[in-house]
Design a protein around this motif. Structure first.
Motif, PDB file in Angstrom:
ATOM      1  N   UNK A   1       6.674   3.914   4.085  1.00 43.39           N
ATOM      2  CA  UNK A   1       6.929   3.233   2.867  1.00 43.39           C
ATOM      3  C   UNK A   1       8.268   4.303   2.214  1.00 43.39           C
TER       4      UNK A   1
ATOM      5  N   UNK B   1      -9.694   6.847  -7.152  1.00 41.48           N
ATOM      6  CA  UNK B   1      -8.808   6.978  -8.297  1.00 41.48           C
ATOM      7  C   UNK B   1      -9.831   7.294  -9.573  1.00 41.48           C
TER       8      UNK B   1
ATOM      9  N   UNK C   1      -2.183   3.443  -2.226  1.00 44.05           N
ATOM     10  CA  UNK C   1      -1.862   2.213  -2.725  1.00 44.05           C
ATOM     11  C   UNK C   1      -0.281   1.907  -3.071  1.00 44.05           C
ATOM     12  N   UNK C   2       0.075   3.197  -3.898  1.00 53.49           N
ATOM     13  CA  UNK C   2       1.730   3.198  -4.341  1.00 53.49           C
ATOM     14  C   UNK C   2       2.037   4.626  -4.512  1.00 53.49           C
ATOM     15  N   UNK C   3       3.513   4.663  -4.591  1.00 50.30           N
ATOM     16  CA  UNK C   3       4.067   5.934  -4.683  1.00 50.30           C
ATOM     17  C   UNK C   3       3.569   6.729  -5.903  1.00 50.30           C
ATOM     18  N   UNK C   4       3.361   5.915  -6.915  1.00 49.27           N
ATOM     19  CA  UNK C   4       3.251   6.725  -8.322  1.00 49.27           C
ATOM     20  C   UNK C   4       1.833   7.312  -8.150  1.00 49.27           C
ATOM     21  N   UNK C   5       0.929   6.831  -7.424  1.00 51.48           N
ATOM     22  CA  UNK C   5      -0.503   7.379  -7.479  1.00 51.48           C
ATOM     23  C   UNK C   5      -0.562   8.683  -6.644  1.00 51.48           C
TER      24      UNK C   5
END
Lengths: 400, 320, 254
Positions: B239, B305, B211-215
């Protein structure tokens, strides 16, 4: 001597401000005292290059294009804290923040996670990009079978507008199932739209996609008009806000209640059913769109206190001062973006507050919250034992 | 009618690519039905040595300075000449950045039928192709001679197209290759990453589901505990969340680790074709219908997650 | 400079696909169409070139469900001209048929550069770019992820495995198969698309003489058996993690 008239082409800044005055209560922008309360109470105000107060200053200085060049407006989660605290009652959230995001969207200046959510909403009628055909799959197997109006074609008393996350997100589907259980237990004659339901569009509206909101609202409006029902209820405060406050301007007007308001009307019938004790200290998080934005504070608490064994405590910020979970205004789809800037999550701040009350259960009433708070709990050591439950899940447990 | 099957060998900077061997294996299957031989077409410059382990009855080798590197126009010119002269029953091309650039033009120029995305040869010379992200298979008749076929990897192991005995190599004359409208100016190396993922034995791969870079830090923590390296499928690299040196897939690296942990990866063919050499694939994806489960040895629909942190913790505790 | 972008709508893989009664086509009852993702990149690349060089961009597609929205969205992004091809597409078309029929129309548009997606998920007879190039007598390079116009040639970045790039120069007019635009396709607000619907016209042209010669004859379509499907571990995260630790130990990883 004859002086030629000086022609004046309005700047972007001036046009924006002129249009702002024209929205509902927009003339109040003239009465901003520059007191700074909005910027101060804003949960991410400290990070924005132009927090709300400074945006208004920028407009007055005809320098709003400077604001447009930053991307920190996307830190706004449309929580209404600024609008509520403003002594001049300026509609900061609805008018200024939303309009600014609209300009950013028109300029194509949209963080990519949010772009996906918006494109999915347009294509599939939900921001998660799930197939519309599967929107009622969560209801399979529930007995008695849930009426899907397009399939069953019969009049009902209550149309339950389920919403995107309760329909598709595995964690939040549990909330939907709990509400179905309670409605059935109360013998309510209700139906859902299932695959014909589209996203209410409210969060997309606040994220600056007015056109998308209108498109979704129009679709929903056409579907509503096909069926017979007396009122709409919803488990989603964002849908509640849209249906109550925004859809009527588009000619779509029905009586609408959040499920907590609806169930309180059946309190005398519901209370005796709550036989199983839930022995827990519970703290309730007022969702921004149910509480601060629409003034519904008491009904959720009434329902919680009706459950035997529950001791209700309040967090430091509660009722109108409740801290946003960070999901609004597009925040639900800007997690990576906001994390990069803040290295803090509003949901985690809120969980710290819940832990400080000594609560075992963090009760919620908005579908964004179970996943957001459960993720936050994982990040916070002392919160390990706190459980997140929607009020309806607790009611369903108490019925047994 | 000539029953022989030709294979257009693909090579890049001195190395024959795996798809060439896959095609030789498939061509061998097809040749059984047509009753012909398998001939490999090798276009290059000072590249005869590349013919060494090709499992073919014969190699037709064309040498020209311009052929030192792939050039779609040069390949089309020469292959048109070869097809006109030999009129083979079928010619294989890789479904790759090389094969696909050449085959279309040949089909249109010579009016020859083209079947693409072929995975395997069925009974009676049927061609089985995969389309729609691998969700649909199409079975087609082998078209009339000369049929042009583009091949995707997956059903034939490269080893089946390799031979210890070197095939006989015949040099074929090359016409002039002047006036080409396409020229290669230079190669640009990928950002020299930290690691060469194609050599790593334990890979933790993240896909769109992260889902996003942070994860991605969830995967990094797991990699650290377990001694693996993080890599990714295309959406993550597009991305910019991980450098292209970590890309696993058709345009990235082909990997052959002992263990490939696919996190939030659906299993699109472009990714899958680069991981089939893994010993064990373990897939985490909340969608039970994700194609990755068709090639993974173990799978789970638990939410990444929840699972990835839990796994990291358990491994950490396990060591202590 | 005149840029033409032929695009197509392909099956949306978010939905479940099923095969119709004849066994040789996809069942259209529930079939959703979506813009071919690589064509979307081709549109983006063409707009980027327009922004850099002031080129004129024409986007064209066949008249199937969803084409108007696709074209108006392209216009909202910056495309100057929209063309919709009418024709008998129900009896099955393939890239050979489309490329042959389009070539004559495209010739009259005098393109300097044709950008199209390098492939589409429902291609069975190769991709359309190289076919179009040959019928137009133009050079073709595919798997392109960067385009620079240098007078009457273009310099393109061609993707090779392992992240390697081949920088190629191609004389114009040329056809390029786009793998990825230099930036992901931009977002365009729905209000802008709706505005386009009121202000721009879609030109219509007839596509005649559709001849599928050159493509394969499909005997049957089928869905792959989930052969050798994964052994599924628990759906509970803690339990699955335990199982995975056991597997890692067995494999000698731990």
């Amino acid at each position: 001597m004859v002086m030629a008239e000086i022609t004046h082409t309005p700047s972007f800044s001036e046009t924006f401000l002129t249009n702002l005055y024209k929205v509902e209560n927009g003339e109040r922008f003239r009465t901003c005292l520059q007191c700074g309360s909005c910027s101060g109470v804003c949960p991410f105000g400290y990070l924005m290059d132009y927090p709300p107060g400074r945006m208004i200053a920028g407009l007055r200085a005809d320098e709003f294009d400077l604001v447009m060049n930053t991307d920190t407006v996307w830190m706004c989660v449309s929580c209404y804290a600024c609008a509520q605290i403003c002594p001049s009652k300026i509609p900061i959230t609805a008018a200024l923040m939303t309009r600014t995001k609209e300009e950013l969207v028109l300029a194509g200046n949209v963080p990519s996670e949010l772009q996906n959510a918006l494109e999915n909403s347009q294509r599939y009628g939900n921001p998660l990009g799930e197939s519309p055909r599967k929107r009622a799959d969560w209801a399979t197997g529930i007995q008695p079978q849930i009426t899907i109006l397009g399939r069953d074609r019969r009049p009902v008393d209550v149309l339950w507008f389920v919403g995107d996350y309760p329909s598709y997100h595995p964690r939040v589907q549990l909330v939907a199932k709990s509400l179905a259980k309670i409605l059935n237990a109360l013998g309510i004659n209700f139906g859902i739209l299932g695959p014909e339901e589209n996203s209410d569009g409210d969060t997309q509206r606040l994220a600056g996609e007015r056109g998308l909101f209108e498109m979704l609202a129009e679709k929903n409006g056409r579907i509503f008009s096909r069926y017979q029902f007396k009122k709409i209820i919803t488990s989603d405060p964002h849908a509640y806000n849209a249906l109550k406050n925004e859809y009527p301007a588009l000619g779509i007007s029905y009586p609408v209640q959040h499920y907590t308001q609806f169930l309180v009307e059946y309190f005398d019938q519901l209370k005796p059913m709550l036989t199983k004790e839930i022995s827990a200290v519970v703290t309730y998080h007022d969702p921004c769109y149910l509480g601060r934005a629409n003034g519904v504070f008491d009904e959720p608490r009434m329902l919680l206190e009706a459950i035997p064994g529950i001791k209700l405590v309040e967090m430091a910020h509660n009722h109108g001062s409740s801290l946003c979970c960070g999901g609004g205004g597009g925040g639900m789809w800007l997690d990576g973006f906001q994390w990069e800037k803040a290295h803090a999550r509003l949901s985690e701040w809120r969980v710290h507050e819940a832990v400080a009350t000594g609560a075992n259960i963090l009760a919620v009433a908005c579908p964004y919250e179970p996943p957001r708070f459960e993720d936050a709990i994982k990040m916070i050591q002392p919160a390990g034992q706190v459980v997140v439950k929607d009020i309806i899940e607790l009611l369903a447990e108490a019925i047994g | 009618m000539n029953p022989d099957i030709f294979v257009t060998i693909e090579h890049l900077r001195g190395k024959v690519s795996d798809i060439s061997y896959v095609m030789l294996a498939a061509a061998r299957e097809l040749a059984k039905s047509t009753g012909g031989k398998v001939l490999a077409i090798l276009l290059g410059h000072d590249a005869q040595n590349l013919a060494g382990n090709l499992y073919a009855d014969q190699v037709l080798y064309a040498d020209h300075a311009t052929l030192a590197d792939f050039n779609p126009e040069a390949y089309q010119k020469i292959l048109v000449g070869i097809i006109n002269e030999y009129k083979p029953r079928a010619v294989f091309f890789g479904h790759t950045t090389i094969g696909m650039d050449a085959v279309g033009g040949i089909s249109a120029q010579l009016g020859l039928p083209l079947v693409s995305s072929v995975r395997s040869i069925g009974a009676d010379s049927k061609l089985i192709s995969q389309i729609c992200g691998g969700k649909i298979m199409a079975e087609c008749e082998l078209p009339e001679s000369t049929a042009l076929i583009t091949m995707v990897p997956g059903d034939y192991k490269p080893e089946l197209g390799q031979s210890i005995q070197s095939p006989p190599v015949s040099s074929i004359p090359v016409q002039a290759l002047d006036g080409l409208r396409i020229t290669l100016k230079q190669y640009i190396e990928p950002e020299t990453g930290d690691v060469d993922i194609s050599k790593e034995p334990l890979l933790i791969a993240v896909g769109r589901g992260i889902q996003n870079q942070d994860n991605i830090s969830l995967a990094e923590e797991l990699a650290q505990e377990i001694g693996g390296v993080v890599c990714a499928s295309r959406p993550v690299v597009d991305q910019g969340w991980l450098p292209s040196s970590r890309l696993v897939g058709k345009s990235g690296s082909t990997v052959k680790p002992k263990v490939y942990l696919a996190i939030g990866i659906s299993g699109a063919p472009e990714h899958v074709e680069a991981i089939t050499g893994s010993d064990v694939i373990i897939a985490i994806n909340t969608d039970p219908a994700a194609p990755i489960f068709n090639i993974a040895k173990y799978g789970t629909t638990a939410d990444l997650f929840d699972l990835v942190p839990a796994l990291t913790d358990q491994i950490r505790n396990n060591k202590g | 400079m005149n840029i033409i972008v032929p695009v197509k709508l392909v099956p949306d893989l978010v939905e479940e696909l099923s095969i119709d009664a004849s066994g040789t086509n996809l069942d259209t009852a529930w079939l959703r169409l979506i813009i071919n993702e690589f064509d979307d990149h081709a549109i983006e690349q063409s707009i980027l070139l327009k922004e850099r060089t002031g080129a004129h961009v024409t986007v064209l597609s066949t008249n199937v469900e969803g084409v108007d929205d696709l074209l108006f969205t392209a216009a909202a992004k910056g495309a100057d001209r929209l063309i919709k091809f009418n024709g008998d597409f129900d009896s099955g078309v393939n890239n050979h048929a489309l490329a042959r029929a389009m070539a004559n129309i495209l010739k009259d548009l005098n393109p300097d550069l044709i950008l199209t997606g390098v492939q589409a998920n429902n291609d069975l007879d190769g991709s359309i770019g190289p076919l179009l190039a040959e019928y137009l007598g133009m050079p073709y390079v595919g798997y392109v992820s960067g385009v620079n116009v240098l007078g009457n040639i273009v310099s393109v970045r061609k993707e090779y495995p392992g992240g390697l790039i081949g920088e190629m120069e191609v004389t114009l007019p040329a056809v390029l198969g786009i793998q990825a635009a230099e930036q992901p396709p931009r977002y365009v607000a729905i209000s802008k698309v709706r505005q386009m619907m009121k202000t721009i016209n879609i030109d219509e042209q007839d596509l005649t003489g559709l001849d599928t010669l050159g493509g394969p004859i499909v005997k049957r379509l089928f869905q792959p058996e989930a052969s050798g499907r994964a052994m599924m571990l628990s759906e509970n995260a803690e339990e699955a993690a335990r199982q995975m630790v056991a597997i890692f130990k067995e494999l000698g990883t731990l």
